[in-house]
Design an enzyme around this catalytic site. Sequence first.
Site, mmCIF file in Angstrom:
data_model
loop_
_atom_site.group_PDB
_atom_site.id
_atom_site.type_symbol
_atom_site.label_atom_id
_atom_site.label_comp_id
_atom_site.label_asym_id
_atom_site.label_seq_id
_atom_site.Cartn_x
_atom_site.Cartn_y
_atom_site.Cartn_z
ATOM 1 N N ASP A 172 -0.806 -14.812 8.707
ATOM 2 C CA ASP A 172 -0.438 -14.490 7.351
ATOM 3 C C ASP A 172 0.889 -15.009 6.815
ATOM 4 O OD1 ASP A 172 -0.839 -13.085 4.812
ATOM 5 O OD2 ASP A 172 -0.156 -11.244 5.756
ATOM 6 N N SER B 253 4.512 -8.385 10.887
ATOM 7 C CA SER B 253 3.342 -7.800 11.541
ATOM 8 C C SER B 253 3.872 -7.228 12.895
ATOM 9 C CB SER B 253 2.227 -8.727 11.764
ATOM 10 O OG SER B 253 1.117 -8.087 12.181
ATOM 11 N N THR B 254 3.376 -7.354 14.013
ATOM 12 C CA THR B 254 3.812 -7.067 15.227
ATOM 13 C C THR B 254 5.211 -7.015 15.355
ATOM 14 O OG1 THR B 254 1.575 -7.398 16.104
ATOM 15 C CG2 THR B 254 2.911 -6.887 17.734
ATOM 16 N N HIS C 98 2.131 -5.452 7.638
ATOM 17 C CA HIS C 98 0.844 -4.984 8.178
ATOM 18 C C HIS C 98 0.868 -3.636 8.580
ATOM 19 C CE1 HIS C 98 -0.113 -9.344 8.615
ATOM 20 N NE2 HIS C 98 0.018 -9.109 7.489
ATOM 21 N N MET D 267 1.546 -11.186 14.717
ATOM 22 C CA MET D 267 0.500 -11.956 15.250
ATOM 23 C C MET D 267 -0.199 -12.560 14.115
ATOM 24 S SD MET D 267 -2.100 -9.273 16.632
ATOM 25 C CE MET D 267 -2.600 -7.856 15.635
#
Length: 355
Positions: A299, A175-176, A202, A296
Site C-alpha cells: 500500500d 502499517s506494521t 492501517h 507490510m
Amino acid sequence: MRGLITDVLESGGIEVVAEAADGAEALTVVAETEPDVVTMDVEMPGMDGIEAVERLMREHPTPTLMLSAYTEDGAEETFAALDAGAVDFFAKPGGEVSMGVSRMETQLVETVRSVAGADISGAGGTGTGAGTDAGTNAGGGAATAAAAGRGAGTATAARTAGEVEPNTTVVVGSSTGGPDAVERVLAGLPGDADLRVLVVQHMPEAFTGRFAERLDAACDLDVCEAADGARVGRGEVLVARGGRHLEVSRYRNGRLRVSLVDEDRGQNVRPSVNVAMESAARTVDDPLVAVVLTGMGDDGAEGVEAVERAGGRVIAQDEETSVVYGMPKRAAATGRVDSVLPLEDVAGGIVGGAP
C-alpha cells in the site's frame, strides 16, 4: 482459545512450539523454546500481557503480536503493550470470538509471519528474523490486522519552520511499526510550520481515535481523528478513521477538505494510503510531500507514483530503521522516491528536503 489459535496457525503452515496459560508461564516457555514470534493476549490471569511484554523484551526479546479487544478500552491497553515493545496487534471482533478467529485465519497467519520478521532492536532486543515457528501464549481473536511497533532512532526537525514551502501538504502512510514511527516523525515537525498533514495508518476504527489523541499529546501540531467533511489547515493533522478511506475532496487557499469513503476502491486495506495519496495528487495544486513509513504489503506504491507525476516529493523510510521493510521497499521500487531516509531524518526531509 489457545487450541483454536494453534489450529489456525498450523493450518497456515506455522509450527506452534509451545502454549502458555498466563504471562508468567509464557516467559518460561519462551526462554525454553526460543520461538520466532509470540502471540499474546492483552488480558490474562495473573501477569497480564502488558507486564509480560515488558519482561519479555528485557529478558528474551522476541517479536510479539498482541491479541486485543475491539473496544476503546482495548485500544488503551493495546497501545500500552506496544509502548512496552510489542510489534503489532490483531483486534478481536465483537460477538463469538472463536468464529471471528476462524473467519480471519488467513489474515492472522499473514500478520504472524510479518511480525516474525520484524526488527525489534528499538524495543531493547534483536529481532530473530523471519521463520516458521511460533509460540502461542494465550487466547485471542481477529479483525483487521492493524499495525504498531517500535521504530529506531528519534525524529528531529533538521530545518526551521521558516524554510517550509508555503501551503505544503504532507500525506504519511504506514502499517506494521507505524504508530511509533508516525509519532516520532510528527514530534520532529515544528508546530508553527506551514504544514497540513494527513496520516493513514492501517488500524481498526476502535483504535484510530485513541491513536490521534496520542499523537496530539506527542507533537506541537494539532491532531484529531478525521470526520467526513473535516477541514485541515496550517499546523493541523488528520488521522484517517479505521474502516474508511480518507480522500482529499477539495483544496482552496491552503485548506483541505476530506471525505470518508465506505467503499473498497480496489484496495485490500481500509483506510488505504494509495487512496489518500492519489486524491491529494489530483486535488492539491500547492507543494505536496508523500511519506511511506514501515509496514507490510505494498500500500502506498501506487500513491507515490501519483504524487510524483503531480510534481510532489516522495520520501521513504530506510530498511535499517523500518520494523517491517515492506511498504517503503515497494515504494522505492517504483523509482519515484526522491529520498530514502532513516526515521530520525524523515521530519527534516519533510520540512526542508533531504539532509
